[in-house]
Write a protein that holds these residues in place. Sequence first.
Motif, mmCIF file in Angstrom:
data_model
loop_
_atom_site.group_PDB
_atom_site.id
_atom_site.type_symbol
_atom_site.label_atom_id
_atom_site.label_comp_id
_atom_site.label_asym_id
_atom_site.label_seq_id
_atom_site.Cartn_x
_atom_site.Cartn_y
_atom_site.Cartn_z
ATOM 1 N N GLY A 184 0.829 -1.209 0.000
ATOM 2 C CA GLY A 184 0.000 0.000 0.000
ATOM 3 C C GLY A 184 0.861 1.256 0.000
ATOM 4 O O GLY A 184 0.521 2.261 -0.627
ATOM 5 N N TYR A 215 -3.052 7.405 7.740
ATOM 6 C CA TYR A 215 -1.925 6.476 7.593
ATOM 7 C C TYR A 215 -1.864 6.085 6.121
ATOM 8 O O TYR A 215 -2.769 5.423 5.619
ATOM 9 N N HIS A 216 -0.819 6.520 5.438
ATOM 10 C CA HIS A 216 -0.696 6.167 4.017
ATOM 11 C C HIS A 216 0.479 5.232 3.756
ATOM 12 O O HIS A 216 0.664 4.805 2.624
ATOM 13 N N GLU A 267 -8.251 9.230 2.953
ATOM 14 C CA GLU A 267 -8.967 7.986 3.265
ATOM 15 C C GLU A 267 -10.390 8.438 3.599
ATOM 16 O O GLU A 267 -10.590 9.051 4.665
ATOM 17 N N ASP A 284 -7.344 6.736 -0.807
ATOM 18 C CA ASP A 284 -6.548 5.602 -0.357
ATOM 19 C C ASP A 284 -7.523 4.523 0.103
ATOM 20 O O ASP A 284 -8.205 4.683 1.119
ATOM 21 N N ASN A 289 -6.804 0.168 3.129
ATOM 22 C CA ASN A 289 -7.371 -0.449 4.330
ATOM 23 C C ASN A 289 -8.871 -0.702 4.167
ATOM 24 O O ASN A 289 -9.398 -1.726 4.600
ATOM 25 N N LYS A 315 -3.259 -4.495 0.463
ATOM 26 C CA LYS A 315 -3.734 -5.376 1.555
ATOM 27 C C LYS A 315 -4.563 -6.553 1.034
ATOM 28 O O LYS A 315 -4.024 -7.525 0.542
HETATM 29 C C1 LIG Z 1 -4.958 3.381 4.545
HETATM 30 C C2 LIG Z 1 -3.636 2.725 4.387
HETATM 31 N N1 LIG Z 1 -2.869 3.095 3.364
HETATM 32 C C3 LIG Z 1 -1.662 2.544 3.152
HETATM 33 C C4 LIG Z 1 -1.177 1.570 4.004
HETATM 34 C C5 LIG Z 1 0.189 0.989 3.765
HETATM 35 O O1 LIG Z 1 0.076 -0.293 3.285
HETATM 36 P P1 LIG Z 1 1.312 -1.298 3.437
HETATM 37 O O2 LIG Z 1 1.518 -1.537 4.882
HETATM 38 O O3 LIG Z 1 0.879 -2.505 2.666
HETATM 39 O O4 LIG Z 1 2.488 -0.650 2.787
HETATM 40 C C6 LIG Z 1 -1.957 1.151 5.078
HETATM 41 C C7 LIG Z 1 -1.449 0.127 6.021
HETATM 42 O O5 LIG Z 1 -1.893 -0.041 7.114
HETATM 43 C C8 LIG Z 1 -3.213 1.746 5.282
HETATM 44 O O6 LIG Z 1 -3.990 1.400 6.315
#
Ligand SMILES: Cc1ncc(COP(=O)(O)O)c(C=O)c1O
Length: 445
Positions: free
Chosen positions: A111, A138-139, A213, A246, A249, A276
């Motif tokens: 992600g 959280y990105h 998000e 995003d 999640n 994910k």
């Molecule tokens: C909304 C969101 N974006 C991006 C990510 C990042 O994904 P990854 O951990 O697979 O890199 C997450 C991980 O928890 C997430 O919740």
Amino acid sequence: MNNKKILNTEAQSLSNASRIKYFDLVIESGKGSTLTDINGKKYIDLLASASATNTGHSHPHVVEAITHQAQKIVQYTPAYFANEPAAKLSNRLTQLAPMDGPVKLAWGNSGSDANDALIKFARGYTGRPNVVSFTGAYHGSTYGSMSASAVSLNMSRKMGPLMDGFYKVPFPSPWYQRSYETKDQFIERMFDEFKLPFETYLPADEVAVILVEPIQGDGGIAKAPTKYLEKVYQFAHKHGILFAVDEVNQGMGRTGKWWSIQNFPGIKPDLMSVGKSLASGMPLSAVIGKQKIMDSLSAPANVYTTAGNPVTTAASLATLDVIEDEHLLQRSYDLGLKAKAFFDKMQQKYDFVGDVRMYGLDGGIDIINPENKKADSDIATKIIYRMFELGVVMITVRGNILRFQPPLVITNAELKQAFDVIKQAMQDEANGKIAFNAKIGWSAD
Ligand SMILES: Cc1ncc(COP(=O)(O)O)c(C=O)c1O
């Protein structure tokens, strides 16, 4: 070896930065919504590997697809030559994307890198440098995605400077609404706060993308009010700013729809990131966007040796089959209603249960101090710790919010059993019977 022994062995070599500490749990196997630890103890999983196994653990159709593909070829880099599962999947996914007109995608492994890619394409297409995202977001964990995130000090502490050109506006989480405000007044105030940077120091025509998000995950399973997001969306379009979501999640059926943005009728993103559960937890991600945006960069602007690998894309095709064949969107929606009713009952019974948010099998339940009504991480921690002892895995976000994200295949019996355990843990907390007081989870540090 038991859980503790394995953890002790691992602790000698695993960096502290790589695990958010919750429980001494070493997972040995999983089936559907049940996990088995290395000692043979079983748990009901209310976390679904951080919403990465919406189809449940080791779903037979997904395992079969992986096995079958692995016997043919495990990997040949899609950076140079095509493979059939990835080609099929790209067509299926672009058709599923909630966007108008022709759509294309680019593969990633996580992600985090999907969000990096999203930023690259947004800058490439618009020729503008800046990115606007939200507090509480959280990105991801790469420099680009981390620069867009704002949910934990440990994600920037000692690692700066982060990337240039990233600006944060406040996410309209429900707990920011003041007691004297109506919902509309709250939305107006939050939108005023959103506009403030654009009115004072950030020229809108220098902003490439607004990344959001629509329902924040680690930010607390909190949905932006529909009217608020519509205003942001209209603002973006008025100023030629791309609107990106995003879905890492919250996508793949988590909220009872394919994509969480579909909970906001009329909003169609220009770009989205997915990962994910896209391949039931196999390392596959994608940035999906309008064709003209996705054609704005040329190779090798966004290639990874293993991204779009035949095994992960075969797993993803099987994942899409499972979601469709087992009607998991509907199941998420229906069971989400049951879960909402259950937690509402807990709220009536226990004064430490605050706001209950549920969007499909996607819940955030605030745990609060009964006296001052403020977030209470200590009580939340005790509740999840007791649940763990009783055989249910659940974690918290933001310290005090119970994160309810079981696999969408959870059975009615498993759900009932999980509810019984939650009830028991909350009763034990009410009776002052839980002795645990260590700092764990997102509240640590
Ligand atoms: C909304 C969101 N974006 C991006 C990510 C990042 O994904 P990854 O951990 O697979 O890199 C997450 C991980 O928890 C997430 O919740």
